[in-house]
Design a protein around this motif. Structure first.
Motif, PDB file in Angstrom:
ATOM      1  N   SER A  69     -66.072  -8.270 -54.214  1.00  0.00           N
ATOM      2  CA  SER A  69     -64.722  -8.769 -53.944  1.00  0.00           C
ATOM      3  C   SER A  69     -64.197  -9.700 -55.033  1.00  0.00           C
ATOM      4  CB  SER A  69     -64.702  -9.512 -52.602  1.00  0.00           C
ATOM      5  OG  SER A  69     -65.582 -10.626 -52.630  1.00  0.00           O
ATOM      6  N   HIS A  70     -64.876  -9.748 -56.171  1.00  0.00           N
ATOM      7  CA  HIS A  70     -64.412 -10.546 -57.311  1.00  0.00           C
ATOM      8  C   HIS A  70     -64.407 -12.043 -57.018  1.00  0.00           C
ATOM      9  CE1 HIS A  70     -62.958  -6.775 -59.201  1.00  0.00           C
ATOM     10  NE2 HIS A  70     -62.610  -6.455 -57.976  1.00  0.00           N
ATOM     11  N   THR A  71     -65.262 -12.493 -56.122  1.00  0.00           N
ATOM     12  CA  THR A  71     -65.287 -13.909 -55.760  1.00  0.00           C
ATOM     13  C   THR A  71     -66.583 -14.614 -56.162  1.00  0.00           C
ATOM     14  OG1 THR A  71     -66.141 -13.421 -53.520  1.00  0.00           O
ATOM     15  CG2 THR A  71     -63.739 -13.506 -53.789  1.00  0.00           C
ATOM     16  N   SER A  72     -67.369 -13.997 -57.034  1.00  0.00           N
ATOM     17  CA  SER A  72     -68.696 -14.543 -57.360  1.00  0.00           C
ATOM     18  C   SER A  72     -68.659 -15.741 -58.293  1.00  0.00           C
ATOM     19  CB  SER A  72     -69.573 -13.460 -57.994  1.00  0.00           C
ATOM     20  OG  SER A  72     -69.191 -13.212 -59.334  1.00  0.00           O
ATOM     21  N   GLY A  73     -67.541 -15.913 -59.009  1.00  0.00           N
ATOM     22  CA  GLY A  73     -67.486 -16.953 -60.031  1.00  0.00           C
ATOM     23  C   GLY A  73     -68.000 -16.485 -61.383  1.00  0.00           C
ATOM     24  N   VAL A  74     -68.480 -15.245 -61.456  1.00  0.00           N
ATOM     25  CA  VAL A  74     -69.008 -14.693 -62.714  1.00  0.00           C
ATOM     26  C   VAL A  74     -68.097 -13.538 -63.123  1.00  0.00           C
ATOM     27  CG1 VAL A  74     -71.052 -13.794 -63.897  1.00  0.00           C
ATOM     28  CG2 VAL A  74     -71.326 -15.289 -61.912  1.00  0.00           C
ATOM     29  N   SER A  75     -66.941 -13.879 -63.681  1.00  0.00           N
ATOM     30  CA  SER A  75     -65.921 -12.863 -63.953  1.00  0.00           C
ATOM     31  C   SER A  75     -65.912 -12.367 -65.399  1.00  0.00           C
ATOM     32  CB  SER A  75     -64.532 -13.400 -63.600  1.00  0.00           C
ATOM     33  OG  SER A  75     -64.230 -14.570 -64.345  1.00  0.00           O
ATOM     34  N   GLY A  76     -66.845 -12.859 -66.206  1.00  0.00           N
ATOM     35  CA  GLY A  76     -66.934 -12.412 -67.589  1.00  0.00           C
ATOM     36  C   GLY A  76     -68.185 -12.981 -68.230  1.00  0.00           C
ATOM     37  N   LEU A 107     -75.464 -11.922 -68.044  1.00  0.00           N
ATOM     38  CA  LEU A 107     -74.749 -12.398 -66.863  1.00  0.00           C
ATOM     39  C   LEU A 107     -75.688 -13.156 -65.928  1.00  0.00           C
ATOM     40  CD1 LEU A 107     -72.581  -9.228 -66.165  1.00  0.00           C
ATOM     41  CD2 LEU A 107     -71.749 -11.422 -67.030  1.00  0.00           C
ATOM     42  N   ALA A 108     -76.925 -12.702 -65.833  1.00  0.00           N
ATOM     43  CA  ALA A 108     -77.902 -13.360 -64.957  1.00  0.00           C
ATOM     44  C   ALA A 108     -78.205 -14.781 -65.413  1.00  0.00           C
ATOM     45  CB  ALA A 108     -79.186 -12.541 -64.908  1.00  0.00           C
ATOM     46  N   GLU A 109     -78.059 -15.051 -66.686  1.00  0.00           N
ATOM     47  CA  GLU A 109     -78.387 -16.367 -67.236  1.00  0.00           C
ATOM     48  C   GLU A 109     -77.258 -17.382 -67.096  1.00  0.00           C
ATOM     49  OE1 GLU A 109     -79.336 -15.521 -71.263  1.00  0.00           O
ATOM     50  OE2 GLU A 109     -81.200 -14.455 -70.783  1.00  0.00           O
ATOM     51  N   GLN A 110     -76.046 -16.911 -66.818  1.00  0.00           N
ATOM     52  CA  GLN A 110     -74.874 -17.780 -66.832  1.00  0.00           C
ATOM     53  C   GLN A 110     -74.732 -18.628 -65.573  1.00  0.00           C
ATOM     54  OE1 GLN A 110     -72.089 -14.564 -69.251  1.00  0.00           O
ATOM     55  NE2 GLN A 110     -71.215 -15.640 -67.529  1.00  0.00           N
ATOM     56  N   SER A 111     -73.895 -19.647 -65.691  1.00  0.00           N
ATOM     57  CA  SER A 111     -73.447 -20.417 -64.535  1.00  0.00           C
ATOM     58  C   SER A 111     -72.113 -19.848 -64.069  1.00  0.00           C
ATOM     59  CB  SER A 111     -73.253 -21.890 -64.909  1.00  0.00           C
ATOM     60  OG  SER A 111     -74.456 -22.452 -65.377  1.00  0.00           O
ATOM     61  N   PRO A 112     -71.803 -19.939 -62.773  1.00  0.00           N
ATOM     62  CA  PRO A 112     -70.489 -19.480 -62.305  1.00  0.00           C
ATOM     63  C   PRO A 112     -69.373 -20.363 -62.857  1.00  0.00           C
ATOM     64  CG  PRO A 112     -71.716 -20.504 -60.513  1.00  0.00           C
ATOM     65  CD  PRO A 112     -72.659 -20.390 -61.666  1.00  0.00           C
ATOM     66  N   TRP A 113     -68.204 -19.771 -63.012  1.00  0.00           N
ATOM     67  CA  TRP A 113     -67.058 -20.489 -63.581  1.00  0.00           C
ATOM     68  C   TRP A 113     -66.217 -21.189 -62.521  1.00  0.00           C
ATOM     69  CZ3 TRP A 113     -65.360 -16.008 -67.358  1.00  0.00           C
ATOM     70  CH2 TRP A 113     -66.276 -15.936 -68.418  1.00  0.00           C
ATOM     71  N   TRP A 114     -66.444 -20.896 -61.248  1.00  0.00           N
ATOM     72  CA  TRP A 114     -65.843 -21.627 -60.137  1.00  0.00           C
ATOM     73  C   TRP A 114     -66.775 -21.478 -58.939  1.00  0.00           C
ATOM     74  CZ3 TRP A 114     -64.121 -16.821 -61.646  1.00  0.00           C
ATOM     75  CH2 TRP A 114     -64.071 -15.823 -60.672  1.00  0.00           C
ATOM     76  N   GLU A 115     -66.510 -22.219 -57.882  1.00  0.00           N
ATOM     77  CA  GLU A 115     -67.397 -22.187 -56.723  1.00  0.00           C
ATOM     78  C   GLU A 115     -67.342 -20.815 -56.067  1.00  0.00           C
ATOM     79  OE1 GLU A 115     -68.116 -24.334 -52.380  1.00  0.00           O
ATOM     80  OE2 GLU A 115     -66.680 -25.210 -53.811  1.00  0.00           O
ATOM     81  N   PRO A 116     -68.454 -20.109 -56.039  1.00  0.00           N
ATOM     82  CA  PRO A 116     -68.458 -18.751 -55.483  1.00  0.00           C
ATOM     83  C   PRO A 116     -67.939 -18.701 -54.048  1.00  0.00           C
ATOM     84  CG  PRO A 116     -70.485 -19.166 -56.682  1.00  0.00           C
ATOM     85  CD  PRO A 116     -69.767 -20.479 -56.601  1.00  0.00           C
ATOM     86  N   GLY A 117     -67.142 -17.666 -53.772  1.00  0.00           N
ATOM     87  CA  GLY A 117     -66.627 -17.442 -52.440  1.00  0.00           C
ATOM     88  C   GLY A 117     -65.353 -18.174 -52.099  1.00  0.00           C
ATOM     89  N   THR A 118     -64.893 -19.063 -52.996  1.00  0.00           N
ATOM     90  CA  THR A 118     -63.712 -19.868 -52.684  1.00  0.00           C
ATOM     91  C   THR A 118     -62.409 -19.234 -53.154  1.00  0.00           C
ATOM     92  OG1 THR A 118     -63.947 -21.147 -54.735  1.00  0.00           O
ATOM     93  CG2 THR A 118     -65.041 -22.001 -52.749  1.00  0.00           C
ATOM     94  N   ALA A 119     -62.462 -18.315 -54.081  1.00  0.00           N
ATOM     95  CA  ALA A 119     -61.259 -17.667 -54.617  1.00  0.00           C
ATOM     96  C   ALA A 119     -61.692 -16.425 -55.374  1.00  0.00           C
ATOM     97  CB  ALA A 119     -60.497 -18.618 -55.548  1.00  0.00           C
ATOM     98  N   SER A 120     -60.752 -15.525 -55.584  1.00  0.00           N
ATOM     99  CA  SER A 120     -61.050 -14.375 -56.438  1.00  0.00           C
ATOM    100  C   SER A 120     -60.710 -14.709 -57.877  1.00  0.00           C
ATOM    101  CB  SER A 120     -60.264 -13.135 -55.990  1.00  0.00           C
ATOM    102  OG  SER A 120     -58.886 -13.242 -56.323  1.00  0.00           O
ATOM    103  N   GLY A 121     -61.460 -14.105 -58.778  1.00  0.00           N
ATOM    104  CA  GLY A 121     -61.198 -14.147 -60.206  1.00  0.00           C
ATOM    105  C   GLY A 121     -61.613 -12.775 -60.701  1.00  0.00           C
ATOM    106  N   TYR A 122     -60.676 -11.927 -60.948  1.00  0.00           N
ATOM    107  CA  TYR A 122     -60.917 -10.510 -61.184  1.00  0.00           C
ATOM    108  C   TYR A 122     -62.028 -10.276 -62.191  1.00  0.00           C
ATOM    109  CZ  TYR A 122     -59.693  -5.598 -61.941  1.00  0.00           C
ATOM    110  OH  TYR A 122     -59.716  -4.221 -62.023  1.00  0.00           O
ATOM    111  N   HIS A 123     -63.061  -9.520 -61.783  1.00  0.00           N
ATOM    112  CA  HIS A 123     -64.197  -9.215 -62.649  1.00  0.00           C
ATOM    113  C   HIS A 123     -63.807  -8.017 -63.525  1.00  0.00           C
ATOM    114  CE1 HIS A 123     -65.892 -12.031 -59.986  1.00  0.00           C
ATOM    115  NE2 HIS A 123     -67.053 -11.485 -59.713  1.00  0.00           N
ATOM    116  N   ALA A 124     -62.937  -8.285 -64.477  1.00  0.00           N
ATOM    117  CA  ALA A 124     -62.199  -7.236 -65.180  1.00  0.00           C
ATOM    118  C   ALA A 124     -63.097  -6.212 -65.863  1.00  0.00           C
ATOM    119  CB  ALA A 124     -61.246  -7.872 -66.193  1.00  0.00           C
ATOM    120  N   ILE A 125     -64.048  -6.677 -66.646  1.00  0.00           N
ATOM    121  CA  ILE A 125     -64.875  -5.757 -67.430  1.00  0.00           C
ATOM    122  C   ILE A 125     -66.307  -5.707 -66.913  1.00  0.00           C
ATOM    123  CG2 ILE A 125     -65.779  -5.277 -69.745  1.00  0.00           C
ATOM    124  CD1 ILE A 125     -63.237  -6.449 -70.905  1.00  0.00           C
TER     125      ILE A 125
END
Length: 384
Positions: free
Chosen positions: A120-127, A147-165
């Motif tokens: 649903s594009h809400t993971s916080g890992v959009s790129g 991607l597995a090594e990264q930190s989320p860019w916002w709090e997961p589950g709180t909003a969508s951030g389109y996982h474009a690519i």
């Protein structure tokens, strides 16, 4: 059914759906459309299967019945459908942590991200974190590991951030961990092959001569460099930057990029997505249970998308109707999505209708296009 022979359009169109054919003829004649295909199914059966125009900007090569095109984010609906098959088989739990299946993903604050957040594009890992180049994502395993090594860019589950690519890298890796097969192979063997659907995630060179090259939209009117380079939007859309010229490269076409590089046409899109509009049953086979179909409509986000900066509603694997952002998508038990440039798919479970559109001349809009809206209104004006 009537067979059309009017110059510029070919295929079959049931008499009551003639407004759809007329609209495609109009856009082809005006030059708004270069080449395109439209398919509408009712109860899983095609009532519209038309195509027309040209595969090249010079207008020297006709768009044929089996012409393929890169449909960009329509690919996401095929990736989602693949994941939903595993959900239906009890092998994947939407409410389980991603790390349960992919342990490395737990690092840097991602242990509690659930499978539904990816879909649903809400993971916080959009790129991807920079630096990353387009060719770096062709290798699925290394791109997923980053991607597995990264930190989320916002709090997961709180909003969508389109996982474009990266949508297909995230979900594709979960599928690989659960099933053992890559996303492209799983999709081909479990969905496209059994349904005889000419859609490919990772396209074999044998099909290259059927692919219509993309004609990019005019350059954006705003200066991306003036925007905050560390914003979620800029990081998502430029890490890496999608280069339309590269989409004709063999390396791009052959890579399994389950977010953006699926190749198909309207017929194959509608064939596959009719599983959803028919509430999980197609060709006498139960592909998805009622419970799995119902999960698509579990709303996960409703508001301003942090990556696209437009309001969107997401269920699981699909967008849900939104009168402002997708005005031609009907209300009801309906799910949809679009590919950048204008390709479109809508599954209407109330009317058991799937609408699909694929084209090569891109529109500048991020979500849909005026052409797509016109075709949608023509189609749903018949069944409403």
């Amino acid at each position: 059914m009537t067979t059309t022979s009017i110059p510029g359009t070919h295929g079959v169109c049931r008499d009551d759906f003639e407004p759809v054919r007329h609209e495609l003829e109009r856009t082809l004649a005006s030059g708004e459309e270069l080449g395109a295909s439209i398919c509408v199914t009712v109860d899983g059966e095609p009532v519209v299967d038309i195509w027309g125009g040209y595969t090249d900007a010079a207008r020297t090569s006709a768009w044929e019945r089996d012409t393929l095109v890169n449909v960009f984010s329509i690919t996401k609906t095929m990736t989602a459908l693949s994941a939903l098959l595993l959900v239906d088989r009890g092998l994947l739990d939407l409410d389980e942590s991603v790390a349960h299946y992919w342990p490395e993903f737990a690092s840097n604050g991602k242990a509690d991200i659930e499978v539904r957040h990816l879909l649903s594009h809400t993971s916080g890992v959009s790129g991807w974190e920079r630096p990353i180049e387009l060719e770096d994502i062709y290798d699925h395993e290394s791109a997923a590991a980053r991607l597995a090594e990264q930190s989320p860019w916002w709090e997961p589950g709180t909003a969508s951030g389109y996982h474009a690519i990266n949508y297909g890298h995230l979900i594709g890796e979960v599928i690989r961990r659960v099933d053992g097969r890559s996303l492209g192979r799983f999709f081909a063997e479990e969905l496209a092959g059994p349904l005889g659907a000419d859609f490919h995630i990772g396209t074999d060179p044998a099909h290259f001569d059927r692919i219509a090259p993309i004609v990019p939209p005019p350059p954006a009117e705003f200066d991306m460099s003036a925007l905050d380079p560390d914003s979620i939007m800029i990081k998502t859309l430029t890490s890496p930057l999608l280069d339309y010229a590269r989409t004709s490269d063999a390396a791009w076409r052959q890579a399994e990029i389950g977010g953006v590089n699926g190749h198909g046409n309207a017929r194959s899109i509608a064939r596959l997505q009719s599983i959803v509009s028919n509430s999980g049953v197609l060709d006498g086979r139960n592909w998805l249970s009622d419970r799995t179909i119902d999960s698509i409509f579990r709303q996960q986000a409703d508001g301003l998308d942090l990556a696209l900066m437009v309001p969107l509603r997401f269920g699981i694997g699909f967008g849900l109707p939104h009168a402002q952002t997708a005005p031609a998508v009907p209300e009801g038990r309906v799910c949809w999505w679009t590919g950048i440039g204008g390709s479109f798919v809508v599954n209407d479970l109330d009317r058991r209708v799937t609408f699909a559109y694929a084209m090569n001349k891109m529109s500048p809009q991020i979500i849909g296009s005026e052409r797509a809206d016109a075709y949608l209104r023509a189609a749903f004006g018949v069944v409403s």
